[in-house]
Design a protein around this motif. Sequence first.
Motif, PDB file in Angstrom:
ATOM      1  N   THR A 108       0.831  -1.206   0.000  1.00 25.02           N
ATOM      2  CA  THR A 108       0.000   0.000   0.000  1.00 25.02           C
ATOM      3  C   THR A 108       0.863   1.252   0.000  1.00 25.02           C
ATOM      4  OG1 THR A 108      -1.631  -1.236   1.308  1.00 25.02           O
ATOM      5  CG2 THR A 108      -1.951   1.129   1.124  1.00 25.02           C
ATOM      6  N   CYS A 109       1.867   1.282   0.848  1.00 20.98           N
ATOM      7  CA  CYS A 109       2.730   2.467   0.921  1.00 20.98           C
ATOM      8  C   CYS A 109       3.527   2.664  -0.354  1.00 20.98           C
ATOM      9  CB  CYS A 109       3.663   2.365   2.123  1.00 20.98           C
ATOM     10  SG  CYS A 109       2.837   2.541   3.731  1.00 20.98           S
ATOM     11  N   ILE A 110       4.075   1.596  -0.901  1.00 15.75           N
ATOM     12  CA  ILE A 110       4.846   1.720  -2.137  1.00 15.75           C
ATOM     13  C   ILE A 110       3.950   2.159  -3.285  1.00 15.75           C
ATOM     14  CG2 ILE A 110       6.231   0.461  -3.831  1.00 15.75           C
ATOM     15  CD1 ILE A 110       7.226  -1.304  -1.513  1.00 15.75           C
ATOM     16  N   SER A 111       2.740   1.658  -3.324  1.00 18.22           N
ATOM     17  CA  SER A 111       1.799   2.056  -4.374  1.00 18.22           C
ATOM     18  C   SER A 111       1.541   3.550  -4.359  1.00 18.22           C
ATOM     19  CB  SER A 111       0.469   1.306  -4.213  1.00 18.22           C
ATOM     20  OG  SER A 111       0.616  -0.076  -4.413  1.00 18.22           O
ATOM     21  N   LEU A 112       1.442   4.135  -3.176  1.00 16.99           N
ATOM     22  CA  LEU A 112       1.088   5.546  -3.039  1.00 16.99           C
ATOM     23  C   LEU A 112       2.299   6.470  -3.006  1.00 16.99           C
ATOM     24  CD1 LEU A 112      -1.717   5.116  -0.351  1.00 16.99           C
ATOM     25  CD2 LEU A 112      -2.030   5.557  -2.784  1.00 16.99           C
ATOM     26  N   ALA A 113       3.492   5.905  -3.032  1.00 17.84           N
ATOM     27  CA  ALA A 113       4.699   6.714  -2.851  1.00 17.84           C
ATOM     28  C   ALA A 113       4.945   7.693  -3.988  1.00 17.84           C
ATOM     29  CB  ALA A 113       5.917   5.802  -2.678  1.00 17.84           C
ATOM     30  N   GLY A 114       4.627   7.303  -5.218  1.00 18.42           N
ATOM     31  CA  GLY A 114       4.824   8.209  -6.340  1.00 18.42           C
ATOM     32  C   GLY A 114       3.930   9.432  -6.234  1.00 18.42           C
ATOM     33  N   ILE A 115       2.679   9.222  -5.899  1.00 18.19           N
ATOM     34  CA  ILE A 115       1.737  10.326  -5.722  1.00 18.19           C
ATOM     35  C   ILE A 115       2.183  11.212  -4.571  1.00 18.19           C
ATOM     36  CG2 ILE A 115      -0.652  10.903  -5.129  1.00 18.19           C
ATOM     37  CD1 ILE A 115      -1.482   8.256  -6.442  1.00 18.19           C
ATOM     38  N   ALA A 116       2.585  10.589  -3.455  1.00 22.50           N
ATOM     39  CA  ALA A 116       3.041  11.353  -2.293  1.00 22.50           C
ATOM     40  C   ALA A 116       4.265  12.191  -2.634  1.00 22.50           C
ATOM     41  CB  ALA A 116       3.356  10.402  -1.132  1.00 22.50           C
ATOM     42  N   SER A 117       5.158  11.633  -3.420  1.00 24.24           N
ATOM     43  CA  SER A 117       6.370  12.355  -3.800  1.00 24.24           C
ATOM     44  C   SER A 117       6.032  13.586  -4.640  1.00 24.24           C
ATOM     45  CB  SER A 117       7.301  11.426  -4.583  1.00 24.24           C
ATOM     46  OG  SER A 117       8.525  12.057  -4.857  1.00 24.24           O
ATOM     47  N   GLU A 118       5.109  13.438  -5.573  1.00 28.96           N
ATOM     48  CA  GLU A 118       4.687  14.582  -6.377  1.00 28.96           C
ATOM     49  C   GLU A 118       4.047  15.661  -5.502  1.00 28.96           C
ATOM     50  OE1 GLU A 118       2.686  14.117 -10.161  1.00 28.96           O
ATOM     51  OE2 GLU A 118       3.152  11.974 -10.169  1.00 28.96           O
ATOM     52  N   TRP A 155      -4.128   5.279   6.323  1.00 30.27           N
ATOM     53  CA  TRP A 155      -2.923   4.942   7.088  1.00 30.27           C
ATOM     54  C   TRP A 155      -1.688   5.023   6.200  1.00 30.27           C
ATOM     55  CZ3 TRP A 155       0.681   1.154   6.207  1.00 30.27           C
ATOM     56  CH2 TRP A 155       1.620   0.938   7.239  1.00 30.27           C
ATOM     57  N   ALA A 156      -1.789   4.460   5.000  1.00 31.23           N
ATOM     58  CA  ALA A 156      -0.648   4.453   4.096  1.00 31.23           C
ATOM     59  C   ALA A 156      -0.297   5.856   3.619  1.00 31.23           C
ATOM     60  CB  ALA A 156      -0.945   3.552   2.892  1.00 31.23           C
ATOM     61  N   VAL A 157      -1.300   6.670   3.345  1.00 30.32           N
ATOM     62  CA  VAL A 157      -1.049   8.043   2.914  1.00 30.32           C
ATOM     63  C   VAL A 157      -0.283   8.795   3.993  1.00 30.32           C
ATOM     64  CG1 VAL A 157      -2.132  10.276   2.450  1.00 30.32           C
ATOM     65  CG2 VAL A 157      -2.969   8.222   1.301  1.00 30.32           C
ATOM     66  N   TYR A 158      -0.743   8.682   5.240  1.00 30.84           N
ATOM     67  CA  TYR A 158      -0.084   9.381   6.341  1.00 30.84           C
ATOM     68  C   TYR A 158       1.375   8.945   6.465  1.00 30.84           C
ATOM     69  CZ  TYR A 158       1.228  10.739  11.065  1.00 30.84           C
ATOM     70  OH  TYR A 158       1.899  11.253  12.146  1.00 30.84           O
ATOM     71  N   VAL A 161       3.528   9.944   3.137  1.00 28.58           N
ATOM     72  CA  VAL A 161       3.813  11.374   3.068  1.00 28.58           C
ATOM     73  C   VAL A 161       4.831  11.761   4.145  1.00 28.58           C
ATOM     74  CG1 VAL A 161       2.843  13.686   3.411  1.00 28.58           C
ATOM     75  CG2 VAL A 161       1.645  12.028   1.975  1.00 28.58           C
ATOM     76  N   SER A 162       4.704  11.167   5.329  1.00 24.47           N
ATOM     77  CA  SER A 162       5.656  11.452   6.402  1.00 24.47           C
ATOM     78  C   SER A 162       7.068  11.036   6.011  1.00 24.47           C
ATOM     79  CB  SER A 162       5.240  10.731   7.690  1.00 24.47           C
ATOM     80  OG  SER A 162       3.994  11.204   8.155  1.00 24.47           O
ATOM     81  N   LEU A 163       7.202   9.865   5.394  1.00 22.46           N
ATOM     82  CA  LEU A 163       8.522   9.396   4.960  1.00 22.46           C
ATOM     83  C   LEU A 163       9.105  10.301   3.878  1.00 22.46           C
ATOM     84  CD1 LEU A 163       7.964   5.527   4.791  1.00 22.46           C
ATOM     85  CD2 LEU A 163       9.441   6.754   6.387  1.00 22.46           C
ATOM     86  N   ILE A 164       8.273  10.684   2.917  1.00 18.51           N
ATOM     87  CA  ILE A 164       8.745  11.545   1.838  1.00 18.51           C
ATOM     88  C   ILE A 164       9.182  12.901   2.388  1.00 18.51           C
ATOM     89  CG2 ILE A 164       8.102  12.768  -0.272  1.00 18.51           C
ATOM     90  CD1 ILE A 164       8.431   9.800  -0.731  1.00 18.51           C
ATOM     91  N   ARG A 165       8.403  13.454   3.308  1.00 20.91           N
ATOM     92  CA  ARG A 165       8.772  14.745   3.895  1.00 20.91           C
ATOM     93  C   ARG A 165      10.067  14.654   4.680  1.00 20.91           C
ATOM     94  NH1 ARG A 165       2.746  16.682   5.919  1.00 20.91           N
ATOM     95  NH2 ARG A 165       2.148  17.731   3.960  1.00 20.91           N
ATOM     96  N   LYS A 166      10.221  13.581   5.431  1.00 21.35           N
ATOM     97  CA  LYS A 166      11.423  13.423   6.247  1.00 21.35           C
ATOM     98  C   LYS A 166      12.669  13.295   5.372  1.00 21.35           C
ATOM     99  CE  LYS A 166      13.562  10.464   9.742  1.00 21.35           C
ATOM    100  NZ  LYS A 166      13.933  11.572  10.631  1.00 21.35           N
ATOM    101  N   HIS A 167      12.514  12.624   4.232  1.00 20.57           N
ATOM    102  CA  HIS A 167      13.651  12.359   3.351  1.00 20.57           C
ATOM    103  C   HIS A 167      13.503  13.082   2.019  1.00 20.57           C
ATOM    104  CE1 HIS A 167      14.978   9.361   6.232  1.00 20.57           C
ATOM    105  NE2 HIS A 167      13.801   8.774   6.168  1.00 20.57           N
TER     106      HIS A 167
END
Length: 219
Positions: A108-118, A155-158, A161-167
């Motif tokens: 779930t998190c990997i699936s949403l990571a591209g969107i979160a990164s954008e 849950w995955a979005v939160y 997004v937190s991981l992307i912001r941190k890194h």
Amino acid sequence: GIFGLSAYDTLSNNAGGNLLIVDTIGRTILPSYKRRVAVHEAGHFLVSYLMGVLPVEYTLSALESYQKRGNDKGLKSAVQAGTRFADEVFKKEIASGSIRARSLDQFTCISLAGIASELVLLEKAEGGRSDLVQLDALLFALRFSPQRASFQVRWAVYNTVSLIRKHEKAVEEVANAMEKGASVQDLIELLEERIPPPPPEEYNEEGYVANRALYEQQP
């Protein structure tokens, strides 16, 4: 593999030939298009790395994807840019009909990571349609109720997004390196230099990690 996530998926509902043409034109006349693809894929790459799912290949354009994958899975699949991962464990769980919660969280998190990164780096997400389609299909196959599926996604979005912001800086550096044609090994070494490894896990009597929460951010 099931983690073969499309990079710039707003075009993924078109036929393969159209995708190849439109993607090539877009990359030629719109510099921002090329950058957005790199940022999207860098997000997938970083989050998969942090969650212990090894990235094995990435492509940033339809033409590059076609050159690497040919027409083995049909033109439409062959021309979709994206990142592929070492997902044998997950595929075995799918085949067995039993998916661990940890594996589902990773997917779930990997699936949403591209969107979160954008969203984090570019303040707007324009790609990610097929990522969402894949995730929705999996949750439907698992017979999740709408409420349970919504909770899993929130849950995955939160967390993502937190991981992307941190890194965020690391994501930007990965995107830059991708645009320069860095190898997967180069990207992994870059992340190893930028992100310190987490502390060793300690397990309680039931075999669960006792000293930190799943995917807890490190200081």
